[in-house]
Design an enzyme around this catalytic site. Structure first.
Site, PDB file in Angstrom:
ATOM      1  N   HIS A  53      42.356  38.144  58.505  1.00  0.00           N
ATOM      2  CA  HIS A  53      41.155  38.171  57.657  1.00  0.00           C
ATOM      3  C   HIS A  53      40.281  36.969  57.987  1.00  0.00           C
ATOM      4  O   HIS A  53      40.641  36.125  58.809  1.00  0.00           O
ATOM      5  CB  HIS A  53      41.513  38.228  56.165  1.00  0.00           C
ATOM      6  N   HIS A  55      38.989  34.245  56.350  1.00  0.00           N
ATOM      7  CA  HIS A  55      38.972  32.909  55.762  1.00  0.00           C
ATOM      8  C   HIS A  55      39.193  31.836  56.834  1.00  0.00           C
ATOM      9  O   HIS A  55      39.996  32.007  57.754  1.00  0.00           O
ATOM     10  CB  HIS A  55      40.016  32.798  54.658  1.00  0.00           C
ATOM     11  N   ASP A  57      40.685  29.030  57.019  1.00  0.00           N
ATOM     12  CA  ASP A  57      42.005  28.458  57.289  1.00  0.00           C
ATOM     13  C   ASP A  57      42.876  29.411  58.103  1.00  0.00           C
ATOM     14  O   ASP A  57      44.009  29.068  58.450  1.00  0.00           O
ATOM     15  CB  ASP A  57      42.708  28.044  55.988  1.00  0.00           C
ATOM     16  N   HIS A  58      42.336  30.571  58.456  1.00  0.00           N
ATOM     17  CA  HIS A  58      43.034  31.523  59.313  1.00  0.00           C
ATOM     18  C   HIS A  58      42.338  31.714  60.672  1.00  0.00           C
ATOM     19  O   HIS A  58      42.974  32.189  61.610  1.00  0.00           O
ATOM     20  CB  HIS A  58      43.162  32.883  58.621  1.00  0.00           C
ATOM     21  N   HIS A 111      43.143  40.809  48.745  1.00  0.00           N
ATOM     22  CA  HIS A 111      42.749  39.410  48.901  1.00  0.00           C
ATOM     23  C   HIS A 111      41.317  39.353  49.428  1.00  0.00           C
ATOM     24  O   HIS A 111      40.479  38.603  48.924  1.00  0.00           O
ATOM     25  CB  HIS A 111      43.718  38.732  49.858  1.00  0.00           C
ATOM     26  N   ASP A 128      47.456  36.670  53.892  1.00  0.00           N
ATOM     27  CA  ASP A 128      47.480  36.239  52.495  1.00  0.00           C
ATOM     28  C   ASP A 128      47.644  37.406  51.526  1.00  0.00           C
ATOM     29  O   ASP A 128      47.287  37.286  50.346  1.00  0.00           O
ATOM     30  CB  ASP A 128      46.190  35.490  52.155  1.00  0.00           C
ATOM     31  N   HIS A 166      51.329  31.055  54.054  1.00  0.00           N
ATOM     32  CA  HIS A 166      51.315  29.807  53.287  1.00  0.00           C
ATOM     33  C   HIS A 166      52.706  29.485  52.765  1.00  0.00           C
ATOM     34  O   HIS A 166      53.500  30.390  52.480  1.00  0.00           O
ATOM     35  CB  HIS A 166      50.351  29.899  52.096  1.00  0.00           C
TER      36      HIS A 166
END
Length: 254
Positions: A53, A55, A57-58, A111, A128, A166
Site C-alpha cells: 500500500h 503509506h 513507511d512502506h 486499512h 498493515d 509492524h
C-alpha cells in the site's frame, strides 16, 4: 526460501526473502538503509520489490533502492505509488524467476482502499491489514471491508507464516487479553512474545493457526468475542461486533 524481518524506522519490518543462490525480494521498504545493509552482509542481489500500500513507511525507500539498480516494483493500482513498474490486483499472480517464487495477489481493503497482500512460498505478506493479535486501523476503508479482508486471510492454510509489517504484537496481546481473558492459547502466545522481546528478537513471523487461536479480530464469531460484544451492548451482527472491537482498540492504552 529464507524469510528475514529487517527492523526499520520506529517499529516497521521490511521483509527480505532470498534463495540460496543470492537472489532477493524485499517487501514494503520504507527505508533503504536496512535493505542495503542486509544485501551487502548476506551477499545478495535484489531482484524485485513488492509493495502492499501507499503509506510512506512502506514505500519511502524505493527510490533510493532503484537509484542503484533496475528491478521491477509490484504495487496495487494506486497513483500514490509512483515508483510502480507492474500494477497488480486481486487474483493476479506475481511469478518471479530470480528467485524462483510465485505469489498470489489478494485485495484486502480496509486499512487503505487499495491495500493488497501477497501469499505464496508458505508466507503471507500482509502489510498493515493483519497484525499478530491485531489488525490495521481503518484509515480509508469500512469495518465491513476490513472484516471481509481478514476473513480471506484467515482462510489460508494454517501453517502459512504471517509476515506483518509492524512490531505491535505485545501491545496487541494486552488488548486481546481484555477481550478473551480465559484464552489459554492467547496467554501462552503473550508469554512467548514477552520472552522474545526481552531478548530484542522479532515476534514475527507467526503461523496463521496461532493467529486463528489468539487474534480477536479473526475470532469475531467465537463464543468469547460474541459474549464480549453482548456485554458492550453491540447488536448481534458480526460486522458491528468487529467495528466495536476496532473502536475499542483505537482507544486502548493498556
Amino acid at each position: 526460501m529464507h524469510v528475514v524481518p529487517l527492523p526499520a524506522l520506529a517499529d516497521n519490518y521490511i521483509w527480505l526473502l532470498h534463495d540460496d543462490a543470492g537472489n532477493a525480494i524485499v517487501v514494503d521498504p520504507g527505508d533503504a538503509a536496512p535493505v542495503e545493509a542486509a544485501l551487502t552482509q548476506r551477499h545478495l542481489q535484489l531482484r524485485a520489490i513488492l509493495l502492499t500500500h501507499h503509506h510512506n513507511d512502506h514505500i519511502g525507500g524505493v527510490n533510493a533502492l532503484l537509484s542503484k539498480r533496475e528491478v521491477p516494483v509490484y504495487a496495487p493500482h494506486d497513483a500514490r505509488i509512483a515508483t510502480a513498474t507492474q500494477r497488480v490486483s486481486d487474483g493476479d499472480v506475481v511469478a518471479l524467476n530470480l528467485p524462483a517464487a510465485r505469489f498470489d495477489v489478494i485485495a484486502v481493503p480496509g486499512h487503505t482502499t487499495t491495500h493488497i497482500a501477497y501469499t505464496g512460498e508458505g508466507v503471507l505478506l500482509c502489510g498493515d491489514t493483519l497484525f499478530s493479535m491485531g489488525c490495521g486501523r481503518l484509515f480509508e476503508g469500512t469495518p465491513a471491508q476490513m472484516l471481509a479482508s481478514l476473513d480471506r486471510l484467515a482462510s489460508l492454510p494454517g501453517n502459512t507464516l504471517v509476515c506483518c509489517a509492524h512490531e505491535y504484537t505485545a501491545a496487541n496481546g494486552r488488548f486481546a487479553q481484555t477481550i478473551e481473558p480465559d484464552n489459554a492459547s492467547l496467554s501462552a502466545r503473550r508469554q512467548e512474545v514477552d520472552a522474545l522481546r526481552a531478548h530484542h528478537k522479532p515476534s514475527l513471523p507467526v503461523a496463521l493457526f496461532i493467529e486463528q487461536a489468539t487474534n480477536p479480530f479473526l475470532r469475531t464469531d467465537s463464543d468469547a468475542v460474541i459474549a464480549w460484544g453482548q456485554r458492550q451492548g453491540v447488536e448481534d451482527d458480526r460486522v458491528a461486533r468487529f467495528a466495536a472491537l476496532r473502536a475499542s482498540k483505537d482507544v486502548f492504552t493498556g
